[in-house]
Design a protein around this motif. Structure first.
Motif, PDB file in Angstrom:
ATOM      1  N   MET A   1     -66.807  -0.825 -29.486  1.00  0.00           N
ATOM      2  CA  MET A   1     -66.644  -2.221 -29.915  1.00  0.00           C
ATOM      3  C   MET A   1     -67.568  -3.117 -29.083  1.00  0.00           C
ATOM      4  SD  MET A   1     -63.141  -4.461 -30.146  1.00  0.00           S
ATOM      5  CE  MET A   1     -63.169  -6.123 -30.788  1.00  0.00           C
ATOM      6  N   SER A   2     -68.286  -4.015 -29.764  1.00  0.00           N
ATOM      7  CA  SER A   2     -69.243  -4.882 -29.074  1.00  0.00           C
ATOM      8  C   SER A   2     -68.531  -5.932 -28.223  1.00  0.00           C
ATOM      9  CB  SER A   2     -70.167  -5.578 -30.079  1.00  0.00           C
ATOM     10  OG  SER A   2     -69.419  -6.414 -30.945  1.00  0.00           O
ATOM     11  N   ARG A   3     -69.219  -6.382 -27.196  1.00  0.00           N
ATOM     12  CA  ARG A   3     -68.666  -7.384 -26.281  1.00  0.00           C
ATOM     13  C   ARG A   3     -69.705  -8.477 -26.056  1.00  0.00           C
ATOM     14  NH1 ARG A   3     -69.078  -8.127 -20.818  1.00  0.00           N
ATOM     15  NH2 ARG A   3     -70.220  -6.168 -20.541  1.00  0.00           N
ATOM     16  N   LYS A   4     -69.321  -9.712 -26.291  1.00  0.00           N
ATOM     17  CA  LYS A   4     -70.239 -10.831 -26.106  1.00  0.00           C
ATOM     18  C   LYS A   4     -70.527 -11.024 -24.624  1.00  0.00           C
ATOM     19  CE  LYS A   4     -68.802 -13.449 -30.202  1.00  0.00           C
ATOM     20  NZ  LYS A   4     -68.246 -14.730 -30.714  1.00  0.00           N
ATOM     21  N   SER A   5     -71.799 -11.023 -24.273  1.00  0.00           N
ATOM     22  CA  SER A   5     -72.180 -11.236 -22.885  1.00  0.00           C
ATOM     23  C   SER A   5     -72.744 -12.649 -22.719  1.00  0.00           C
ATOM     24  CB  SER A   5     -73.233 -10.214 -22.452  1.00  0.00           C
ATOM     25  OG  SER A   5     -74.509 -10.550 -22.995  1.00  0.00           O
ATOM     26  N   HIS A   6     -72.900 -13.062 -21.478  1.00  0.00           N
ATOM     27  CA  HIS A   6     -73.502 -14.368 -21.175  1.00  0.00           C
ATOM     28  C   HIS A   6     -75.018 -14.261 -21.021  1.00  0.00           C
ATOM     29  CE1 HIS A   6     -69.374 -15.660 -20.476  1.00  0.00           C
ATOM     30  NE2 HIS A   6     -69.806 -16.899 -20.424  1.00  0.00           N
ATOM     31  N   THR A   7     -75.577 -13.213 -21.600  1.00  0.00           N
ATOM     32  CA  THR A   7     -77.023 -13.026 -21.561  1.00  0.00           C
ATOM     33  C   THR A   7     -77.686 -13.800 -22.695  1.00  0.00           C
ATOM     34  OG1 THR A   7     -76.799 -10.831 -20.581  1.00  0.00           O
ATOM     35  CG2 THR A   7     -78.882 -11.329 -21.688  1.00  0.00           C
ATOM     36  N   VAL A   8     -78.761 -14.485 -22.348  1.00  0.00           N
ATOM     37  CA  VAL A   8     -79.556 -15.221 -23.340  1.00  0.00           C
ATOM     38  C   VAL A   8     -81.011 -14.785 -23.182  1.00  0.00           C
ATOM     39  CG1 VAL A   8     -80.318 -17.481 -24.179  1.00  0.00           C
ATOM     40  CG2 VAL A   8     -78.009 -17.218 -23.221  1.00  0.00           C
ATOM     41  N   GLN A  55     -91.803  -5.077 -28.710  1.00  0.00           N
ATOM     42  CA  GLN A  55     -91.680  -5.490 -27.314  1.00  0.00           C
ATOM     43  C   GLN A  55     -90.329  -6.158 -27.070  1.00  0.00           C
ATOM     44  OE1 GLN A  55     -95.202  -7.671 -25.850  1.00  0.00           O
ATOM     45  NE2 GLN A  55     -96.282  -6.891 -27.635  1.00  0.00           N
ATOM     46  N   LEU A  56     -89.894  -6.939 -28.046  1.00  0.00           N
ATOM     47  CA  LEU A  56     -88.586  -7.597 -27.943  1.00  0.00           C
ATOM     48  C   LEU A  56     -87.477  -6.556 -27.896  1.00  0.00           C
ATOM     49  CD1 LEU A  56     -86.674  -9.998 -28.010  1.00  0.00           C
ATOM     50  CD2 LEU A  56     -87.010 -10.135 -30.482  1.00  0.00           C
ATOM     51  N   MET A  57     -87.581  -5.550 -28.725  1.00  0.00           N
ATOM     52  CA  MET A  57     -86.576  -4.486 -28.730  1.00  0.00           C
ATOM     53  C   MET A  57     -86.495  -3.817 -27.360  1.00  0.00           C
ATOM     54  SD  MET A  57     -86.399  -0.994 -31.011  1.00  0.00           S
ATOM     55  CE  MET A  57     -85.436  -1.635 -32.368  1.00  0.00           C
ATOM     56  N   ALA A  58     -87.642  -3.513 -26.776  1.00  0.00           N
ATOM     57  CA  ALA A  58     -87.662  -2.872 -25.457  1.00  0.00           C
ATOM     58  C   ALA A  58     -87.020  -3.765 -24.399  1.00  0.00           C
ATOM     59  CB  ALA A  58     -89.103  -2.543 -25.075  1.00  0.00           C
ATOM     60  N   LYS A  59     -87.281  -5.062 -24.486  1.00  0.00           N
ATOM     61  CA  LYS A  59     -86.692  -6.018 -23.537  1.00  0.00           C
ATOM     62  C   LYS A  59     -85.174  -6.053 -23.698  1.00  0.00           C
ATOM     63  CE  LYS A  59     -87.035  -9.601 -20.610  1.00  0.00           C
ATOM     64  NZ  LYS A  59     -87.648  -9.534 -19.272  1.00  0.00           N
ATOM     65  N   MET A  60     -84.713  -6.065 -24.933  1.00  0.00           N
ATOM     66  CA  MET A  60     -83.275  -6.103 -25.198  1.00  0.00           C
ATOM     67  C   MET A  60     -82.591  -4.871 -24.616  1.00  0.00           C
ATOM     68  SD  MET A  60     -82.408  -8.890 -26.938  1.00  0.00           S
ATOM     69  CE  MET A  60     -81.140  -8.680 -28.160  1.00  0.00           C
ATOM     70  N   LYS A  65     -76.326  -3.947 -21.592  1.00  0.00           N
ATOM     71  CA  LYS A  65     -75.672  -2.706 -21.199  1.00  0.00           C
ATOM     72  C   LYS A  65     -74.648  -2.289 -22.251  1.00  0.00           C
ATOM     73  CE  LYS A  65     -76.057  -3.957 -16.301  1.00  0.00           C
ATOM     74  NZ  LYS A  65     -75.311  -4.297 -15.064  1.00  0.00           N
ATOM     75  N   GLY A  66     -74.683  -1.030 -22.608  1.00  0.00           N
ATOM     76  CA  GLY A  66     -73.689  -0.497 -23.528  1.00  0.00           C
ATOM     77  C   GLY A  66     -73.583  -1.255 -24.838  1.00  0.00           C
ATOM     78  N   GLU A  67     -72.370  -1.737 -25.107  1.00  0.00           N
ATOM     79  CA  GLU A  67     -72.093  -2.422 -26.370  1.00  0.00           C
ATOM     80  C   GLU A  67     -72.221  -3.947 -26.260  1.00  0.00           C
ATOM     81  OE1 GLU A  67     -71.533  -0.642 -29.190  1.00  0.00           O
ATOM     82  OE2 GLU A  67     -72.010   1.041 -27.867  1.00  0.00           O
TER      83      GLU A  67
END
Length: 198
Positions: A1-8, A55-60, A65-67
């Protein structure tokens, strides 16, 4: 199950190595968000959007991490790079919020002056954008937002900067390059980032 992170993750526009996004990055970081921006190579779009989206995919993959999912914000061409990643490279499940700022979702006449692959892809009526817009419904799960200005002479016609789905904000910013530095734009963006976490 996905989890919203504070990453932008912030994706800069054409010919921009990310300096226009520094104010936005600082304000989001001060608000407690783990904020990154990517240096796209080559940022002229010479090799096309697919090359930049990879390149964006690699950065993501490097920052999540994980889900975990994140907020993805694209300025100008960066919004199209983000969309290709989301819609054509299975990135949609990694992002809970997508915000575009002055992006040519339906092309720009200005791109006619760019006689190479990426420029041709950003032209009004290009096959690349037609294909993206056929699957635009995929973005619905990212609570999409488009922020634009009618004074923009880079994104022509102005309506091109509106996704056509989700929320759209018109702001009175006089120049394309000032959009990501505008206090009004940053305020709207920050509120949407917060809303996306709810």
């Amino acid at each position: 199950m996905s989890r919203k992170s504070h990453t932008v993750l912030l994706v800069p526009g054409i010919f921009d190595r990310g300096t226009s996004l520094l104010k936005m990055q600082r304000i989001l970081s001060e608000a407690g968000y783990n904020t990154h921006y990517i240096h796209l190579r080559y940022n002229s779009g010479w090799h096309g959007m697919e090359h930049l989206s990879a390149q964006l995919m690699a950065k993501m993959e490097n920052i999540l991490k994980g889900e975990e999912t994140c907020t993805l914000i694209g300025f100008s061409m960066g919004g199209i790079v983000a969309r290709y990643y989301l819609q054509a490279m299975s990135g949609i499940d990694k992002v809970h919020k997508f915000i575009s700022i002055a992006s040519p979702h339906h092309g720009s006449y200005w791109a006619n002056f760019l006689p190479y692959k990426g420029g041709k892809q950003l032209r009004v009526g290009s096959d690349f954008l037609k294909s993206l817009n056929k699957s635009i419904h995929l973005l619905e799960q990212t609570q999409p937002v488009s922020i634009w200005t009618k004074y923009d002479i880079t994104i022509m016609p102005h309506s091109s900067a509106q996704l056509g789905i989700g929320v759209s904000y018109e702001v009175p910013v006089i120049l394309h390059r000032l959009m990501p530095m505008s206090t009004k734009v940053i305020s709207l963006m920050k509120n949407e980032v917060i809303t996306g976490m709810e």
